[in-house]
Design a protein around this motif. Structure first.
Motif, PDB file in Angstrom:
ATOM      1  N   TRP A   1     -11.738  45.779  14.302  1.00 40.89           N
ATOM      2  CA  TRP A   1     -10.939  46.543  13.472  1.00 40.89           C
ATOM      3  C   TRP A   1      -9.989  46.498  15.098  1.00 40.89           C
ATOM      4  O   TRP A   1      -8.470  47.056  14.416  1.00 40.89           O
ATOM      5  N   ALA A   2     -10.030  46.033  16.431  1.00 42.63           N
ATOM      6  CA  ALA A   2      -8.519  46.819  17.589  1.00 42.63           C
ATOM      7  C   ALA A   2      -7.929  45.581  17.386  1.00 42.63           C
ATOM      8  O   ALA A   2      -6.503  46.139  17.175  1.00 42.63           O
ATOM      9  N   SER A   3      -8.160  44.410  16.967  1.00 41.81           N
ATOM     10  CA  SER A   3      -7.057  43.643  16.414  1.00 41.81           C
ATOM     11  C   SER A   3      -5.827  44.616  15.192  1.00 41.81           C
ATOM     12  O   SER A   3      -4.425  44.756  15.197  1.00 41.81           O
ATOM     13  N   LEU A   4      -6.555  45.111  14.076  1.00 42.29           N
ATOM     14  CA  LEU A   4      -5.614  45.796  12.902  1.00 42.29           C
ATOM     15  C   LEU A   4      -5.356  47.083  14.006  1.00 42.29           C
ATOM     16  O   LEU A   4      -4.334  47.624  13.699  1.00 42.29           O
ATOM     17  N   THR A   5      -5.938  47.480  15.303  1.00 38.70           N
ATOM     18  CA  THR A   5      -5.018  48.820  15.063  1.00 38.70           C
ATOM     19  C   THR A   5      -4.159  47.871  15.634  1.00 38.70           C
ATOM     20  O   THR A   5      -2.622  49.062  16.343  1.00 38.70           O
ATOM     21  N   ASP A   6      -3.837  47.020  16.847  1.00 34.18           N
ATOM     22  CA  ASP A   6      -2.930  46.033  17.572  1.00 34.18           C
ATOM     23  C   ASP A   6      -1.501  45.801  16.991  1.00 34.18           C
ATOM     24  O   ASP A   6      -0.430  46.037  16.811  1.00 34.18           O
ATOM     25  N   ALA A   7      -1.825  45.919  15.623  1.00 35.38           N
ATOM     26  CA  ALA A   7      -1.156  44.802  14.293  1.00 35.38           C
ATOM     27  C   ALA A   7      -0.909  45.587  13.404  1.00 35.38           C
ATOM     28  O   ALA A   7       0.920  45.644  12.926  1.00 35.38           O
ATOM     29  N   ARG A   8      -0.866  46.945  12.935  1.00 31.82           N
ATOM     30  CA  ARG A   8      -0.333  48.026  11.906  1.00 31.82           C
ATOM     31  C   ARG A   8      -1.402  49.515  12.338  1.00 31.82           C
ATOM     32  O   ARG A   8      -0.374  50.058  11.974  1.00 31.82           O
TER      33      ARG A   8
ATOM     34  N   LEU B   1     -14.331  38.614   8.204  1.00 27.69           N
ATOM     35  CA  LEU B   1     -15.482  39.029   9.394  1.00 27.69           C
ATOM     36  C   LEU B   1     -14.969  37.604  10.718  1.00 27.69           C
ATOM     37  O   LEU B   1     -15.215  37.387  11.807  1.00 27.69           O
ATOM     38  N   ASP B   2     -15.389  36.222   9.566  1.00 28.80           N
ATOM     39  CA  ASP B   2     -15.813  34.916  10.932  1.00 28.80           C
ATOM     40  C   ASP B   2     -14.046  34.851  10.478  1.00 28.80           C
ATOM     41  O   ASP B   2     -13.603  34.130  11.201  1.00 28.80           O
ATOM     42  N   ASP B   3     -13.320  35.383  10.053  1.00 24.72           N
ATOM     43  CA  ASP B   3     -11.223  34.720   9.974  1.00 24.72           C
ATOM     44  C   ASP B   3     -10.952  36.320  10.238  1.00 24.72           C
ATOM     45  O   ASP B   3     -10.414  36.480   9.385  1.00 24.72           O
ATOM     46  N   PRO B   4     -11.307  36.915  11.360  1.00 23.93           N
ATOM     47  CA  PRO B   4     -10.017  38.026  11.490  1.00 23.93           C
ATOM     48  C   PRO B   4      -8.920  38.054  11.436  1.00 23.93           C
ATOM     49  O   PRO B   4      -7.684  38.933  10.918  1.00 23.93           O
ATOM     50  N   ASP B   5      -8.647  37.044  12.159  1.00 22.56           N
ATOM     51  CA  ASP B   5      -7.044  37.111  11.669  1.00 22.56           C
ATOM     52  C   ASP B   5      -6.350  36.869  10.903  1.00 22.56           C
ATOM     53  O   ASP B   5      -5.347  37.544  10.646  1.00 22.56           O
ATOM     54  N   GLY B   6      -6.984  36.371  10.041  1.00 21.30           N
ATOM     55  CA  GLY B   6      -6.845  35.831   8.604  1.00 21.30           C
ATOM     56  C   GLY B   6      -6.252  37.613   8.009  1.00 21.30           C
ATOM     57  O   GLY B   6      -5.288  37.689   7.345  1.00 21.30           O
ATOM     58  N   PHE B   7      -7.239  38.288   8.038  1.00 22.52           N
ATOM     59  CA  PHE B   7      -7.152  39.161   7.448  1.00 22.52           C
ATOM     60  C   PHE B   7      -6.508  40.592   8.125  1.00 22.52           C
ATOM     61  O   PHE B   7      -5.375  41.157   7.190  1.00 22.52           O
ATOM     62  N   VAL B   8      -6.268  40.553   8.857  1.00 26.70           N
ATOM     63  CA  VAL B   8      -4.742  40.814  10.261  1.00 26.70           C
ATOM     64  C   VAL B   8      -3.723  40.890   9.656  1.00 26.70           C
ATOM     65  O   VAL B   8      -3.061  42.174   9.209  1.00 26.70           O
ATOM     66  N   HIS B   9      -3.401  39.507   9.456  1.00 34.91           N
ATOM     67  CA  HIS B   9      -1.961  39.209   8.505  1.00 34.91           C
ATOM     68  C   HIS B   9      -1.628  39.294   6.844  1.00 34.91           C
ATOM     69  O   HIS B   9      -0.742  38.953   6.278  1.00 34.91           O
ATOM     70  N   ARG B  10      -3.071  39.805   6.259  1.00 36.55           N
ATOM     71  CA  ARG B  10      -3.191  39.169   4.698  1.00 36.55           C
ATOM     72  C   ARG B  10      -2.383  40.572   4.433  1.00 36.55           C
ATOM     73  O   ARG B  10      -2.605  42.006   5.029  1.00 36.55           O
ATOM     74  N   GLU B  11      -1.444  40.699   3.394  1.00 33.96           N
ATOM     75  CA  GLU B  11      -1.072  41.519   2.715  1.00 33.96           C
ATOM     76  C   GLU B  11      -1.751  42.336   1.398  1.00 33.96           C
ATOM     77  O   GLU B  11      -2.675  41.773   1.133  1.00 33.96           O
ATOM     78  N   HIS B  12      -2.638  43.771   1.941  1.00 28.76           N
ATOM     79  CA  HIS B  12      -2.876  44.047   1.717  1.00 28.76           C
ATOM     80  C   HIS B  12      -2.449  45.259   0.174  1.00 28.76           C
ATOM     81  O   HIS B  12      -1.404  46.085   0.153  1.00 28.76           O
ATOM     82  N   LEU B  13      -2.992  45.769  -0.768  1.00 27.64           N
ATOM     83  CA  LEU B  13      -2.647  46.347  -2.116  1.00 27.64           C
ATOM     84  C   LEU B  13      -2.914  48.516  -1.979  1.00 27.64           C
ATOM     85  O   LEU B  13      -3.791  48.118  -0.820  1.00 27.64           O
ATOM     86  N   ASP B  14      -1.650  48.626  -1.638  1.00 30.03           N
ATOM     87  CA  ASP B  14      -2.055  50.041  -1.043  1.00 30.03           C
ATOM     88  C   ASP B  14      -2.631  50.841  -2.413  1.00 30.03           C
ATOM     89  O   ASP B  14      -1.431  51.117  -3.368  1.00 30.03           O
TER      90      ASP B  14
END
Length: 476
Positions: free
Chosen positions: A408-415, A436-449
């Motif tokens: 969640w902290a990484s998501l705050t920084d990125a988005r 949760l095992d690969d937070p960087d991969g999740f943070v920078h992945r495109e997500h459906l809106d």
């Protein structure tokens, strides 16, 4: 998963202070032992007149009618009558409430007794929650979820959270309790009606005893209504227990107002999440119910016990229950339900940890120390985890909580705050256990809106409702 979920059979030892923590209360009661239930998982040692003497916790019926002073005889017969006459659901919640209140009245192991909350304590809690909400406004896009702030005694916490405990535990108890009446062949069930009725009544009472002991012990430790990561109290009511808040901060060398404010931040953050993520509560409680549907009871042990049960010796049923006949079997469905629940709870706790740290780090000098204290409390198996492990077979994974907080902290920084909190709009947008095992991969992945999709669906539905003229055109 706990080896003995639901407390059927002896719960594991939880030493609290080296060898001293392993010593059992000779009465088998809850407060003096490492487990909140002591040596008797159903808590019969807590009944009036049943705490000691001949038979004691090992044979509650012998204790009831054996070494008992005359003063307690009437109360013991009344308790037994309640057990055998109960005709309600799978858990005797009246008994659970009564036992929980008795445990609270006894006080905690350190000798602290429950007490009514005074005006000064109520005012301090209200002010702490008000200030906490102001700070949280700056670190999350979710608005306040607390309509009121209240200060509870331990007894008031028991009263306020019983409806949620009922919703959590009844599905599990229902599945186990049903097995008590289904082990006889159909043609024999009519003949054995009184025996089956007695078994169900006693099963409900035994669940009530066990759960009452657990809730009463938990009431001596929790600091608010959301300590277990679930909304146990009424919606929109942020609550703290001043007595337990003081006990929590007693040895921390942190000013009491900072301790109270930090815990108010956590309570208020939980309230925001559960108030403005409408699907979250049903998702969490539904995972518990899914787990209950997958319970497989060892009916062979139950059949053997019923076939040998002598109605003139009802203590045999207690002994059979303690032998572990209700060990639920691990199934893929149960494991999947527990995995969903554990991941969701980790995401809830991780989000709360991240936003509270962001709100407190520049304002409270002890923010880092308080954060680490709470994390260690979870890592060492706090009361909430022990209670859940006993009642529904769930053990929270502290490692997942830390991973979720970092994500969640990484998501705050990125988005940014809005991008982070927007993930709560739909369950399919949230991180998974793999993420949760690969937070960087999740943070920078495109997500459906999903918000745009919901908007389009809403506009389409609105268009369908528009009145039409005779030619099929919209009326102007």
């Amino acid at each position: 998963m706990s080896d003995t979920p639901f407390g059927f059979g002896l719960p594991p030892e939880e030493p609290e202070d080296g060898d001293e923590g392993k010593k059992k209360d000779p009465t088998g009661g809850g407060q003096g032992s490492g487990s909140p239930f002591g040596a008797n998982p159903f808590g019969f040692g807590g009944l009036p007149g049943m705490g000691g003497g001949q038979g004691g916790a090992d044979n509650p019926f012998a204790a009831m009618f054996g070494a008992m002073n005359p003063t307690d005889l009437g109360a013991a017969f009344q308790q037994l009558g309640q057990m055998l006459s109960y005709e309600g659901g799978p858990v005797n919640w009246d008994m659970a409430k009564q036992i929980a209140r008795q445990v609270v009245a006894q006080g905690t192991a350190d000798g602290v007794k429950d007490a009514s909350v005074g005006p000064a304590e109520k005012s301090a809690v209200e002010e702490a929650v008000r200030l906490a909400d102001l700070w949280l406004d700056q670190v999350t896009s979710l608005p306040s979820g607390a309509n009121t702030a209240v200060a509870w005694s331990r007894a008031e916490w028991v009263e306020a959270t019983l409806p949620a405990w009922k919703e959590l535990v009844d599905p599990v108890a229902e599945r186990v309790g049903t097995a008590m009446g289904d082990v006889l062949p159909q043609e024999m069930q009519a003949m054995a009606g009184p025996l089956i009725g007695m078994m169900r009544s006693m099963g409900g009472a035994m669940f009530g005893q066990q759960i009452g002991q657990a809730i009463g012990a938990l009431a001596g430790e929790v600091v608010g209504s959301t300590d277990v990561g679930l909304p146990l109290g009424p919606a929109g009511r942020a609550a703290l227990l001043p007595l337990n808040v003081a006990s929590f901060g007693k040895d921390l060398s942190v000013p009491s107002d900072e301790v109270r404010l930090y815990l108010a931040l956590r309570e208020a953050a939980h309230q925001r999440l559960f108030a403005h993520v409408p699907w979250l509560r049903a998702h969490l409680f539904g995972a518990v119910e899914s787990y209950a549907r997958g319970i497989k009871v060892d009916t062979s042990k139950l059949e053997e016990a019923v076939s040998q049960l002598d109605p003139t010796h009802p203590e045999q049923l207690q002994e059979a229950l303690q032998s572990g006949m209700f060990q639920p079997q691990d199934t893929p469905e149960q494991k999947a339900a527990l995995a969903r629940l554990e991941t969701a709870l980790a995401l809830v706790e991780g989000w709360v940890d991240a936003v509270v740290h962001e709100a407190a780090k520049s304002r409270l000098t002890s923010a880092d120390a308080l954060r680490e204290t709470l994390r260690r409390r979870r890592a060492t198996g706090g009361p909430a985890e022990q209670t859940f492990a006993t009642l529904i077979g769930l053990e929270l994974r502290p490692r997942r909580l830390r991973d979720a907080s970092r994500l969640w902290a990484s998501l705050t920084d990125a988005r940014g705050v809005d991008g982070r909190d927007g993930l709560w709009e739909h369950p399919d947008m949230l991180p998974t256990a793999t993420d949760l095992d690969d937070p960087d991969g999740f943070v920078h992945r495109e997500h459906l809106d999903f918000s745009e999709l919901d908007k389009m669906l809403g506009e389409a539905a609105k268009g369908d409702r528009e009145p039409k003229d005779g030619d099929g055109d919209e009326k102007k």
